[in-house]
Design a protein around this motif. Structure first.
Motif, PDB file in Angstrom:
ATOM      1  N   GLU A  61       8.176  13.124   2.263  1.00  0.00           N
ATOM      2  CA  GLU A  61       7.153  11.963   2.002  1.00  0.00           C
ATOM      3  C   GLU A  61       7.584  10.977   1.611  1.00  0.00           C
ATOM      4  O   GLU A  61       8.159  11.076   0.143  1.00  0.00           O
ATOM      5  CB  GLU A  61       5.938  12.303   1.289  1.00  0.00           C
ATOM      6  CG  GLU A  61       4.932  13.405   1.843  1.00  0.00           C
ATOM      7  CD  GLU A  61       3.946  13.125   3.092  1.00  0.00           C
ATOM      8  OE1 GLU A  61       3.464  12.299   2.747  1.00  0.00           O
ATOM      9  OE2 GLU A  61       4.146  13.492   3.822  1.00  0.00           O
ATOM     10  N   GLY A  62       8.152  10.050   2.479  1.00  0.00           N
ATOM     11  CA  GLY A  62       8.959   8.942   1.718  1.00  0.00           C
ATOM     12  C   GLY A  62       8.157   7.853   1.162  1.00  0.00           C
ATOM     13  O   GLY A  62       8.550   6.915   0.228  1.00  0.00           O
ATOM     14  N   PHE A  63       6.971   8.082   1.234  1.00  0.00           N
ATOM     15  CA  PHE A  63       6.096   6.950   0.738  1.00  0.00           C
ATOM     16  C   PHE A  63       4.593   7.778   0.066  1.00  0.00           C
ATOM     17  O   PHE A  63       4.285   8.746   0.605  1.00  0.00           O
ATOM     18  CB  PHE A  63       5.519   6.006   1.731  1.00  0.00           C
ATOM     19  CG  PHE A  63       6.563   5.167   2.289  1.00  0.00           C
ATOM     20  CD1 PHE A  63       6.964   4.074   1.483  1.00  0.00           C
ATOM     21  CD2 PHE A  63       7.133   5.322   3.354  1.00  0.00           C
ATOM     22  CE1 PHE A  63       8.056   3.186   2.010  1.00  0.00           C
ATOM     23  CE2 PHE A  63       8.248   4.922   3.789  1.00  0.00           C
ATOM     24  CZ  PHE A  63       8.916   3.656   3.192  1.00  0.00           C
ATOM     25  N   SER A  64       4.129   7.287  -0.795  1.00  0.00           N
ATOM     26  CA  SER A  64       2.841   7.539  -1.129  1.00  0.00           C
ATOM     27  C   SER A  64       1.723   6.478  -1.221  1.00  0.00           C
ATOM     28  O   SER A  64       2.293   5.177  -1.516  1.00  0.00           O
ATOM     29  CB  SER A  64       2.625   8.198  -2.494  1.00  0.00           C
ATOM     30  OG  SER A  64       3.006   7.102  -3.572  1.00  0.00           O
ATOM     31  N   LEU A  65       0.452   6.590  -0.947  1.00  0.00           N
ATOM     32  CA  LEU A  65      -0.366   5.606  -1.052  1.00  0.00           C
ATOM     33  C   LEU A  65      -0.638   5.068  -2.435  1.00  0.00           C
ATOM     34  O   LEU A  65      -0.998   5.846  -3.215  1.00  0.00           O
ATOM     35  CB  LEU A  65      -1.490   5.983  -0.135  1.00  0.00           C
ATOM     36  CG  LEU A  65      -1.774   5.766   1.229  1.00  0.00           C
ATOM     37  CD1 LEU A  65      -2.934   6.298   2.038  1.00  0.00           C
ATOM     38  CD2 LEU A  65      -1.272   4.321   1.751  1.00  0.00           C
ATOM     39  N   LEU A  66      -0.879   3.894  -2.541  1.00  0.00           N
ATOM     40  CA  LEU A  66      -1.272   3.178  -3.610  1.00  0.00           C
ATOM     41  C   LEU A  66      -2.403   3.867  -4.445  1.00  0.00           C
ATOM     42  O   LEU A  66      -2.400   3.963  -5.518  1.00  0.00           O
ATOM     43  CB  LEU A  66      -1.485   1.779  -3.707  1.00  0.00           C
ATOM     44  CG  LEU A  66      -1.902   0.910  -4.813  1.00  0.00           C
ATOM     45  CD1 LEU A  66      -0.661   0.839  -5.814  1.00  0.00           C
ATOM     46  CD2 LEU A  66      -2.439  -0.540  -4.286  1.00  0.00           C
ATOM     47  N   CYS A  82       0.816  -1.133   0.047  1.00  0.00           N
ATOM     48  CA  CYS A  82      -0.061   0.012  -0.179  1.00  0.00           C
ATOM     49  C   CYS A  82       0.762   1.174   0.027  1.00  0.00           C
ATOM     50  O   CYS A  82       0.475   2.290  -0.598  1.00  0.00           O
ATOM     51  CB  CYS A  82      -0.748  -0.071   1.327  1.00  0.00           C
ATOM     52  SG  CYS A  82      -2.071  -1.503   1.086  1.00  0.00           S
ATOM     53  N   HIS A  83       1.998   1.096   0.878  1.00  0.00           N
ATOM     54  CA  HIS A  83       2.956   2.268   0.627  1.00  0.00           C
ATOM     55  C   HIS A  83       3.883   2.422  -0.322  1.00  0.00           C
ATOM     56  O   HIS A  83       5.100   1.445  -0.210  1.00  0.00           O
ATOM     57  CB  HIS A  83       3.425   2.468   2.148  1.00  0.00           C
ATOM     58  CG  HIS A  83       2.594   2.639   3.411  1.00  0.00           C
ATOM     59  ND1 HIS A  83       1.837   3.929   3.404  1.00  0.00           N
ATOM     60  CD2 HIS A  83       2.141   1.751   4.221  1.00  0.00           C
ATOM     61  CE1 HIS A  83       1.225   3.811   4.419  1.00  0.00           C
ATOM     62  NE2 HIS A  83       1.456   2.472   4.916  1.00  0.00           N
ATOM     63  N   ILE A  84       3.661   3.096  -1.393  1.00  0.00           N
ATOM     64  CA  ILE A  84       4.871   2.928  -2.604  1.00  0.00           C
ATOM     65  C   ILE A  84       5.967   3.713  -2.049  1.00  0.00           C
ATOM     66  O   ILE A  84       5.639   5.179  -2.000  1.00  0.00           O
ATOM     67  CB  ILE A  84       3.924   3.705  -3.782  1.00  0.00           C
ATOM     68  CG1 ILE A  84       2.757   2.734  -3.987  1.00  0.00           C
ATOM     69  CG2 ILE A  84       5.014   3.452  -5.043  1.00  0.00           C
ATOM     70  CD1 ILE A  84       2.870   1.251  -4.172  1.00  0.00           C
ATOM     71  N   PRO A  85       7.230   3.381  -2.123  1.00  0.00           N
ATOM     72  CA  PRO A  85       8.228   4.555  -1.872  1.00  0.00           C
ATOM     73  C   PRO A  85       8.361   5.495  -2.855  1.00  0.00           C
ATOM     74  O   PRO A  85       8.109   5.240  -4.183  1.00  0.00           O
ATOM     75  CB  PRO A  85       9.424   3.371  -1.794  1.00  0.00           C
ATOM     76  CG  PRO A  85       8.976   2.051  -2.003  1.00  0.00           C
ATOM     77  CD  PRO A  85       7.633   2.292  -2.592  1.00  0.00           C
ATOM     78  N   THR A  86       8.670   6.830  -2.433  1.00  0.00           N
ATOM     79  CA  THR A  86       8.672   7.868  -3.661  1.00  0.00           C
ATOM     80  C   THR A  86       9.998   7.961  -4.090  1.00  0.00           C
ATOM     81  O   THR A  86      10.233   8.686  -4.835  1.00  0.00           O
ATOM     82  CB  THR A  86       8.570   9.120  -2.829  1.00  0.00           C
ATOM     83  OG1 THR A  86       9.115   9.243  -1.590  1.00  0.00           O
ATOM     84  CG2 THR A  86       6.880   8.988  -2.314  1.00  0.00           C
ATOM     85  N   GLY A  87      10.989   7.104  -3.418  1.00  0.00           N
ATOM     86  CA  GLY A  87      12.481   7.319  -3.972  1.00  0.00           C
ATOM     87  C   GLY A  87      13.073   8.092  -2.962  1.00  0.00           C
ATOM     88  O   GLY A  87      14.429   8.195  -2.941  1.00  0.00           O
ATOM     89  N   MET A  88      12.319   8.830  -1.978  1.00  0.00           N
ATOM     90  CA  MET A  88      13.151   9.962  -1.226  1.00  0.00           C
ATOM     91  C   MET A  88      13.457   9.204   0.227  1.00  0.00           C
ATOM     92  O   MET A  88      12.810   8.121   0.484  1.00  0.00           O
ATOM     93  CB  MET A  88      12.278  10.907  -0.556  1.00  0.00           C
ATOM     94  CG  MET A  88      11.225  11.606  -1.786  1.00  0.00           C
ATOM     95  SD  MET A  88      11.827  13.189  -2.077  1.00  0.00           S
ATOM     96  CE  MET A  88      10.324  13.801  -2.758  1.00  0.00           C
TER      97      MET A  88
END
Ligand code: HEC
Ligand code: HEC
Ligand code: HEC
Ligand code: HEC
Ligand code: HEC
Ligand code: HEC
Ligand code: HEC
Ligand code: HEC
Ligand code: HEC
Ligand code: HEC
Ligand code: HEC
Length: 356
Positions: free
Chosen positions: A84-89, A70-76
């Motif tokens: 924001e290290g993650f964005s929701l699917l 569910c938590h997609i890594p943003t690459g940061m």
């Protein structure tokens, strides 16, 4: 991609969800190292820093599998302030429906949808990571429901008669679907069928026996048409200040003042003229010539109640007339004979007849 993740999650579920929470937690930690290499930040796994997400003993399938379902890594880099290290699917219920397709299809196929569901607020009732409840709900009904349905809680608190299933754990969802239904008010079945699903046996309340309504109706030659649609035209399904959960006060003893107000329950559908007119040629068939016998029996300070002559759900006789009348502890036989243009009764009195 999604499908793979989904089946992966499902596999984990099959393997692990049925185990006890403690076992599951152990398994999780083991698999974390093995499977979830990508779920490490600075060599620490997600749950090492985010213990709270797995604090309850039942884990949501995809949580047990992989946080990045569910938590997609943003690459940061994570964690970093202001990043924001993650964005929701996906957001709201869209996230849930990426996997819960069946639930989505059921909801979409139903005419009536619970407002928080249609607004995508699944997390008003469900925990997303872990829970102490197998359905991942915050608490069982009625508490879960009272969180928003305060008015029902209040009415239950102030009422002298509360319907047993309303008080029971999980009781609300025995009658209402929490998500959606083809029936109004999200009832789990047609309202009359719902009531009769429990009232198909004699029930016990304290030292009282509650009649089996289903068998009474099946035995009845005549069923009151007021029951055609539902039982709710007379009963409150939750709680009431009136005996028998009646939605409006109605005298059930043998005597009551014969006022219009006392019989409001009946006059919601029937015309008051049957009680108020001393003489009439049209307002009632219970008359001798034009002398209204409803008026004679009822319209006085110590009037006789409808219950003396009518059985409100159904009866083996015409006009809902019962075979016996409860008079104190005595079940008095009431002998009613119908004639072409009237009838007669023997019971409270010797046989008395009326002819229209
Ligand atoms: C070294 C500790 C640490 C690790 C490891 C870690 N996090 Fe975090 N995470 C934090 C901190 C600190 C915050 C910010 C405070 C908070 O929200 O708890 C945070 C915030 C979050 C947030 C909310 C803010 C955002 O970035 O979207 C999510 C989601 C999150 N972490 C997911 C994860 C996932 C998934 C993993 C594993 C891939 C992970 N974290 C690994 C410490 C960590
Ligand atoms: C089924 C999808 C899903 C999975 C899998 C999932 N999360 Fe979440 N997570 C969410 C959602 C949705 C939110 C936002 C919750 C909200 O807004 O109340 C969230 C919020 C968070 C947050 C920030 C708010 C909080 O509750 O602290 C953190 C941290 C977090 N998740 C960590 C994790 C970790 C760690 C894992 C794996 C152990 C994980 N999540 C797995 C859906 C998921
Ligand atoms: C990545 C896929 C995935 C996502 C996204 C997801 N779930 Fe699940 N969920 C599952 C799996 C797999 C199970 C376990 C199914 C089982 O045991 O049959 C599950 C179980 C559940 C259960 C337990 C009840 C049951 O079916 O036995 C509930 C409730 C639930 N999810 C709600 C949600 C909600 C609410 C969301 C959105 C916030 C959500 N899920 C998002 C995969 C997902
Ligand atoms: C008003 C509270 C509420 C909301 C909002 C809600 N649910 Fe539920 N959900 C429940 C309850 C309660 C149950 C358990 C029902 C039961 O025990 O029969 C449940 C059960 C489930 C189940 C398991 C179904 C099953 O057959 O066992 C899934 C999956 C689920 N919910 C997903 C969702 C999703 C997805 C959303 C948002 C679209 C959502 N729920 C919104 C209360 C809610
Ligand atoms: C997050 C808040 C929330 C929770 C929790 C909640 N509801 Fe609701 N419910 C609503 C809202 C909002 C409405 C719409 C009210 C309106 O339109 O006046 C509603 C309407 C209803 C209705 C009437 C539907 C209709 O067609 O008129 C029923 C029945 C109902 N909820 C039952 C439940 C039950 C049972 C539960 C517990 C499983 C529950 N609700 C939990 C918010 C909630
Ligand atoms: C015995 C079955 C039954 C139980 C248990 C039950 N309900 Fe109901 N509920 C009904 C029926 C039937 C209606 C429809 C009444 C109507 O149409 O007049 C209803 C209507 C409602 C409404 C719509 C409000 C209204 O007056 O139209 C809400 C909200 C509601 N119920 C919530 C709850 C909650 C919360 C619980 C648990 C505390 C609960 N119900 C338990 C049968 C039940
Ligand atoms: C026209 C109004 C009306 C309708 C409609 C109605 N009832 Fe009643 N019900 C009453 C009255 C009045 C009483 C109390 C006096 C009596 O039992 O005659 C009662 C009593 C009851 C009792 C308690 C019986 C006992 O022995 O204590 C149950 C159970 C009941 N009703 C269930 C139902 C069910 C189920 C339906 C729908 C199939 C229904 N009622 C429809 C008026 C109604
Ligand atoms: C889940 C089972 C269940 C369902 C469904 C159910 N009932 Fe009941 N009902 C009971 C039980 C158990 C009692 C006796 C215990 C009590 O209420 O305290 C009862 C009692 C009653 C009483 C007598 C209350 C009293 O104190 O005199 C009435 C009237 C009644 N129910 C009407 C209804 C109606 C109308 C419906 C449909 C909306 C319905 N019931 C659906 C289980 C159920
Ligand atoms: C929801 C509407 C409704 C309510 C409330 C209602 N009735 Fe009826 N009743 C009807 C309908 C419809 C009929 C059939 C048509 C007719 O005879 O008027 C009927 C028929 C009757 C009959 C049979 C008439 C005959 O000659 O066959 C009697 C007796 C009766 N009702 C008494 C009562 C009593 C007593 C009450 C109050 C406890 C009551 N009704 C409440 C709708 C209702
Ligand atoms: C003393 C007995 C008795 C009492 C008390 C009684 N009824 Fe009747 N009622 C009858 C008889 C007998 C009939 C059938 C008349 C006929 O068709 O021959 C009847 C018929 C009816 C009808 C069908 C329409 C009509 O008037 O012909 C309704 C509705 C009705 N009663 C409602 C009530 C209501 C409401 C009460 C209480 C306010 C009540 N009855 C009290 C004996 C009584
Ligand atoms: C609860 C007792 C009771 C029941 C049941 C009852 N009656 Fe009566 N009835 C009386 C009394 C008492 C009178 C005398 C008038 C009065 O004092 O109100 C009366 C008067 C009458 C009269 C008028 C006699 C006259 O000329 O004054 C007729 C006709 C009559 N009843 C017919 C019936 C019929 C038909 C039934 C059955 C459907 C019936 N009664 C059921 C108590 C009852």
């Amino acid at each position: 991609m999604r499908t793979n993740k989904k089946s992966l999650a499902k596999n984990f579920m099959f393997n692990f969800i049925k185990l006890s929470g403690r076992m599951l937690f152990t398994c999780l930690l083991l698999t974390q190292v093995h499977v979830l290499g990508q779920n490490k930040t600075n060599e620490k796994t997600c749950v090492e820093c985010h213990k709270r997400t797995v604090k309850n003993n039942i884990l949501h399938g995809p949580v047990a599998a992989e946080c990045t379902n569910c938590h997609i890594p943003t690459g940061m880099e994570h964690p970093l302030e202001d990043v924001e290290g993650f964005s929701l699917l996906a957001e709201g219920s869209d996230l849930c429906f990426t996997c819960h397709e069946e639930e989505q299809a059921t909801i979409a196929s139903n005419k009536y949808i619970h407002k928080p569901v249609s607004q995508g607020e699944c997390l008003e009732c469900h925990e997303v990571h872990s829970s102490n409840d197998p359905k991942l709900i915050f608490s069982k009904s009625p508490d879960l429901c009272y969180f928003c349905h305060n008015e029902i809680e209040k009415s239950v608190e102030k009422s002298s008669v509360v319907h047993q299933p309303v008080k029971e754990e999980g009781g609300c969802v025995g009658c209402h679907s929490p998500h959606s239904s083809p029936e109004k008010k999200m009832l789990v079945s047609n309202p009359k069928t719902l009531c009769l699903s429990c009232h198909d046996k004699t029930l016990i309340k304290g030292d009282r026996k509650i009649a089996n309504i289903d068998s009474l109706l099946k035995k009845s030659k005549m069923v009151h048409q007021a029951l055609n649609k539902s039982c709710n035209s007379c009963h409150d399904p939750h709680a009431s200040e009136n005996e028998y959960l009646l939605s409006i006060y109605y005298p059930t003893g043998n005597y009551a003042p014969g006022t219009e107000d006392n019989y409001e329950l009946c006059f919601g559908c029937h015309d008051t003229d049957l009680l108020l007119l001393e003489t009439t040629e049209y307002a009632t068939e219970f008359r001798d010539g034009d002398r209204n016998l409803h008026y004679v029996h009822i319209n006085k300070e110590k009037g006789r109640t409808c219950n003396n002559c009518h059985s409100v759900h159904g009866s083996s006789r015409e006009h809902l007339i019962p075979e016996t009348v409860k008079f104190g502890n005595w079940n008095m036989p009431l002998v009613f004979k119908k004639t072409e243009n009237g009838g007669s009764c023997k019971g409270c009195h010797e046989e008395k007849a009326y002819v229209r």
